[in-house]
Design an enzyme around this catalytic site. Structure first.
Site, mmCIF file in Angstrom:
data_model
loop_
_atom_site.group_PDB
_atom_site.id
_atom_site.type_symbol
_atom_site.label_atom_id
_atom_site.label_comp_id
_atom_site.label_asym_id
_atom_site.label_seq_id
_atom_site.Cartn_x
_atom_site.Cartn_y
_atom_site.Cartn_z
ATOM 1 N N ASP A 250 0.895 -1.255 -0.094
ATOM 2 C CA ASP A 250 -0.028 0.075 -0.028
ATOM 3 C C ASP A 250 0.955 1.308 0.062
ATOM 4 O OD1 ASP A 250 0.729 -0.149 2.505
ATOM 5 O OD2 ASP A 250 -1.066 -0.393 3.418
ATOM 6 N N ASP A 251 2.130 1.183 -0.138
ATOM 7 C CA ASP A 251 2.975 2.208 -0.375
ATOM 8 C C ASP A 251 3.565 2.336 -1.612
ATOM 9 O OD1 ASP A 251 4.502 0.177 0.250
ATOM 10 O OD2 ASP A 251 5.600 1.212 1.986
ATOM 11 N N HIS B 67 10.898 0.858 -1.630
ATOM 12 C CA HIS B 67 11.857 2.040 -0.878
ATOM 13 C C HIS B 67 12.951 1.593 -0.379
ATOM 14 C CE1 HIS B 67 10.122 0.374 2.771
ATOM 15 N NE2 HIS B 67 8.959 0.562 2.177
ATOM 16 N N ASP C 177 7.330 -12.614 0.872
ATOM 17 C CA ASP C 177 7.836 -12.601 -0.412
ATOM 18 C C ASP C 177 8.980 -13.335 -0.738
ATOM 19 O OD1 ASP C 177 9.162 -11.198 1.327
ATOM 20 O OD2 ASP C 177 9.582 -9.311 0.238
HETATM 21 N N1 UDP Z 1 1.511 -4.351 6.677
HETATM 22 C C1 UDP Z 1 0.564 -5.445 7.089
HETATM 23 N N2 UDP Z 1 0.228 -5.507 8.408
HETATM 24 C C2 UDP Z 1 1.040 -4.738 9.487
HETATM 25 C C3 UDP Z 1 1.949 -3.870 8.891
HETATM 26 C C4 UDP Z 1 2.069 -3.663 7.644
HETATM 27 O O1 UDP Z 1 -0.183 -6.010 6.428
HETATM 28 O O2 UDP Z 1 0.704 -4.894 10.317
HETATM 29 C C5 UDP Z 1 1.449 -4.245 5.353
HETATM 30 C C6 UDP Z 1 1.516 -2.914 5.013
HETATM 31 O O3 UDP Z 1 0.304 -2.469 4.608
HETATM 32 C C7 UDP Z 1 2.310 -2.867 3.605
HETATM 33 C C8 UDP Z 1 3.342 -4.028 3.961
HETATM 34 O O4 UDP Z 1 2.823 -4.915 4.727
HETATM 35 O O5 UDP Z 1 1.466 -3.256 2.528
HETATM 36 C C9 UDP Z 1 4.585 -3.328 4.085
HETATM 37 O O6 UDP Z 1 4.484 -2.817 5.197
HETATM 38 P P1 UDP Z 1 5.471 -1.272 5.589
HETATM 39 O O7 UDP Z 1 5.174 -0.513 4.716
HETATM 40 O O8 UDP Z 1 5.032 -0.768 6.908
HETATM 41 O O9 UDP Z 1 6.695 -1.802 6.048
HETATM 42 P P2 UDP Z 1 7.946 -2.522 5.071
HETATM 43 O O10 UDP Z 1 8.247 -3.864 5.260
HETATM 44 O O11 UDP Z 1 7.824 -1.756 3.690
HETATM 45 O O12 UDP Z 1 9.073 -1.431 5.806
HETATM 46 MN MN MN Z 2 6.890 -0.245 2.896
#
Ligand code: UDP
Ligand code: MN
Length: 376
Positions: free
Chosen positions: A204-205, A315, A291
């Site tokens: 969702d980002d 990111h 993943d």
């Molecule tokens: N997400 C989720 N449950 C959580 C936290 C995050 O499903 O408790 C999802 C979030 O919506 C996003 C993905 O996991 O699609 C990655 O989360 P985030 O961008 O916060 O963290 P990243 O892993 O990218 O640092």
């Molecule tokens: Mn993220």
């Protein structure tokens, strides 16, 4: 003593052997090049590129618990080389991976359309009001019927805003391995039910350049096995095989935060191991996030290689090095917070940063200037 005449004959003989060997090698090489270039999308072995461990590994998992062997010996050195690489990164050929296949040129096997694609976006209760509005205002408008949000609670407000496209997976709303694998498992099962030709997963980002995504998929046949995405590490991941102790296995996986796509043909082959919740069991067995589990199933269990698409971006990459004149060609963008006041976002002229902190509004107006909220 060797006579001059004998020496001459010897030299002539050796020359002949050398010429024959050289000709054979040249002939063989040109034949194998011709054979590989006639087999649909041509591929290329390249080497090099890394920055850091996948987000999923760096966060929830430690090397000991998960039996993981991080492929990075000296993270500092890797970080330096990554920075050097990205600053001069201008084209696909400039980004290198160790022993991974890169898609280069392709034929157009079928007329793939947006309606052939199932787009899933992973989200969670707490992010709805923070992350979904900018998606709904921008790229969702270009793929309203194809895009579904997989979350962990009922949310009437967003159910309405997405035209009923929120799916409550009933998975736990936490960022742990099990919860993430649970959502991916539901995304995969729902895709299978739709009968669509392609399954594309995003976070969702992510900003998704929808027409560019469709153009990418149109280059590949959904009747062949395709796993399209982008790794975030420069070497394949090595883990200890739990079935045969002490044996190492290695495989590539596409970072979920950059987005990835699977062809229907590949998804069908995954059914015996991954459908009906079996995806979660595999994630539990190897104790790795969604993943990585996907990569394990496809590359290790099914022996189908990841095809690297350089235009997917998570990111984990510094967004500011993406050049605005290449945006039309990029498939996904992302954003994150480096600190409270510093964000990892694309550099783009456009809306004020207060109005558009993620830069997604500005990207959208740059790509689709006719959109209603874009300045004229
Ligand atoms: N997400 C989720 N449950 C959580 C936290 C995050 O499903 O408790 C999802 C979030 O919506 C996003 C993905 O996991 O699609 C990655 O989360 P985030 O961008 O916060 O963290 P990243 O892993 O990218 O640092
Ligand atoms: Mn993220």
């Amino acid at each position: 003593m060797v006579s001059v005449a004998r020496l001459k004959r010897l030299v002539q003989g050796l020359t002949l052997v050398a010429v024959a060997a050289y000709t054979t090698i040249v002939l063989y090489q040109s034949m194998s090049t011709a054979a590989s270039s006639s087999r649909g999308p041509s591929r290329q072995q390249v080497s090099g590129w890394q920055e850091r461990a996948p987000r999923s590994i760096s966060k929830d998992y430690d090397a000991i618990n998960s039996n993981i062997i991080l492929p990075v010996a000296d993270p500092a050195a890797v970080h330096r080389s990554h920075n050097a690489k990205v600053t001069r990164k201008t084209s696909e050929s400039d980004t290198n991976y160790n022993n991974v296949v890169l898609a280069t040129g392709t034929s157009r096997p079928v007329g793939t359309q947006l309606s052939d694609v199932f787009i899933s976006v992973k989200t969670t209760r707490n992010y709805h009001k923070w992350r979904l509005p900018v998606i709904l205002k921008t790229w969702f408008q270009l793929a309203k019927d194809q895009t579904w949000f997989f979350t962990d609670s009922d949310d009437l407000e967003y159910q309405e805003k997405t035209n009923g496209h929120m799916v409550n997976t009933n998975c736990s709303s936490s960022h742990n391995r099990k919860a993430l694998c649970c959502k991916m498992s539901v995304e995969f099962d729902v895709f299978l039910e739709t009968g669509k030709k392609w399954f594309c997963h995003f976070d969702d980002d992510n900003y998704v350049n929808v027409p560019r995504l469709v153009r990418l998929l149109a280059d590949y046949s959904p009747q062949e096995d395709w796993y399209l995405g982008k790794p975030s590490i420069r070497a394949p991941l090595e883990i200890l095989n739990r079935d045969k102790s002490a044996q190492k296995i290695s495989f590539w996986f596409a970072t979920g935060g950059a987005g990835f796509c699977l062809s229907r043909s590949l998804a069908l082959k995954m059914i015996p191991v991954a459908s009906g919740g079996k995806f979660i069991s595999i994630g539990e067995k190897i104790r790795l996030p969604d993943d990585v589990t996907m990569g394990y199933i496809i590359e290790h269990l099914l022996r189908k290689p990841l095809t690297v698409i350089d235009q997917f971006h998570s990111h984990l990459e510094p967004m500011k090095f993406l050049r605005q004149d290449t945006f039309h060609d990029q498939i996904t963008f992302s954003y994150s917070h480096y600190s409270r006041d510093e964000m990892n976002v694309v550099k783009i002229d456009g809306f004020n940063k207060r109005i558009d902190p993620t830069r997604f509004l500005s990207i959208h107006c740059f790509l689709f200037s006719y959109s209603s909220f874009c300045p004229r």
